[in-house]
Design a protein around this motif. Sequence first.
Motif, PDB file in Angstrom:
ATOM      1  N   ARG A  88       8.526 -13.272 -12.549  1.00  0.00           N
ATOM      2  CA  ARG A  88       8.849 -12.510 -11.356  1.00  0.00           C
ATOM      3  C   ARG A  88       9.168 -11.075 -11.763  1.00  0.00           C
ATOM      4  NH1 ARG A  88       8.892 -10.460  -6.900  1.00  0.00           N
ATOM      5  NH2 ARG A  88       9.953 -11.229  -5.038  1.00  0.00           N
TER       6      ARG A  88
ATOM      7  N   GLU B  11      14.965  -5.622  -1.446  1.00  0.00           N
ATOM      8  CA  GLU B  11      15.167  -4.908  -2.701  1.00  0.00           C
ATOM      9  C   GLU B  11      16.638  -4.750  -3.052  1.00  0.00           C
ATOM     10  OE1 GLU B  11      12.219  -1.500  -3.186  1.00  0.00           O
ATOM     11  OE2 GLU B  11      12.610  -1.523  -1.047  1.00  0.00           O
TER      12      GLU B  11
ATOM     13  N   HIS C 210      11.121  -7.619 -10.517  1.00  0.00           N
ATOM     14  CA  HIS C 210      12.045  -6.958  -9.604  1.00  0.00           C
ATOM     15  C   HIS C 210      12.470  -5.632 -10.215  1.00  0.00           C
ATOM     16  CE1 HIS C 210      13.294 -10.766  -7.263  1.00  0.00           C
ATOM     17  NE2 HIS C 210      12.769  -9.908  -6.403  1.00  0.00           N
TER      18      HIS C 210
ATOM     19  N   ASP D 130       5.340  -6.130  -6.982  1.00  0.00           N
ATOM     20  CA  ASP D 130       5.493  -5.447  -5.699  1.00  0.00           C
ATOM     21  C   ASP D 130       4.570  -4.230  -5.677  1.00  0.00           C
ATOM     22  OD1 ASP D 130       6.327  -3.956  -3.479  1.00  0.00           O
ATOM     23  OD2 ASP D 130       8.434  -4.539  -3.729  1.00  0.00           O
TER      24      ASP D 130
END
Length: 342
Positions: A51, A118, A53, A84
Amino acid sequence: MSSRKNIGFLSFGHWTPHPTSAVRTAADALLQSIDLTVAAEELGADGAYFRVHHFARQLGSPFPLLAAAGARTSRIEIGTGVIDMRYVNPLAFAEDAGAADLIAGGRLQLGISRGSPEQVVDGWRHFGFAPAEGETDADMARRHTEVALRILAGEKFAEPNPRPMFPNPPGLLRVEPYSEGLRQRIWWGAGSDATARWTAQEGMNLMSSTLKFDESGEPFHVQQRKQIDAYRAEWAEHDHGFEPRVSVSRSIFPIVDDRDRSYFLGSGDRGDQFSQIDGTRAVFGRSYADVPEALVAQLRGDEAIAAADTVLLTVPNQLGVDYNAHVLESVFTHVAPELGWR
């Protein structure tokens, strides 16, 4: 469909400077992610996914990690879930992805999406991006994606300098390094049925996570299976030249020893959870933590797993490489064979 599944892990790459954490620094998170990928390959796992972030104590820059993991392994798929695209320069993304894929020998499986709530307000603005007039941030993510997909397909568009530093091939130039076949290994993380259909229209594989927007009030796995059905029906209307793949993520913890009992006994969710995400009602799938016999019975009723070809097992990375390898081994030994996944 065959019940056999590609099985991988999905790590959020958390790190925290706390005495109880086995992952206390960013270096720990990165290096242990590589070590877990190596261990997973040795155990026979099909994929290692991470993932992404930003502005968080998590894995924020995926391509150095993917390249390093690719250099240390030879068979396992290495991917993201998800990048993203609001934060992404499409050409730089294509360069980095092409290089990492070549290092890995063509094993990258890149999950991308509009992103999720976010850590900071409009973090993509700090990366130099802003929606065009009339666009939302989600529109911007899709615009970045559409450019990236063309570049990954090898589109030649740049006019060469008539007096270049080095000789050019004839015609317009493309972004290099180019990795053939990577375009067919791009996945979109879809949170709704409409987005799943758009994913099929764009010729991307479908990555469906442990949450989606609640569109019918039905159980999560039923809504997710219907999302997969909508995706496949839309895909059949287009000629993309390859067979698509579909992944779902699940938290599955077989309880087989004292460590498992101390961490997870009684922690399995018996039902779905509902919450608000960006002002929209979302449904979160349950976690599975039980003795293997009970897990097998519970997972047999999961319609979305049955419809998918790939299952990504979310791992508690802060418990360390050895324990997470143990979790994977337990699934491969006690659960997957009973369900026909292996």
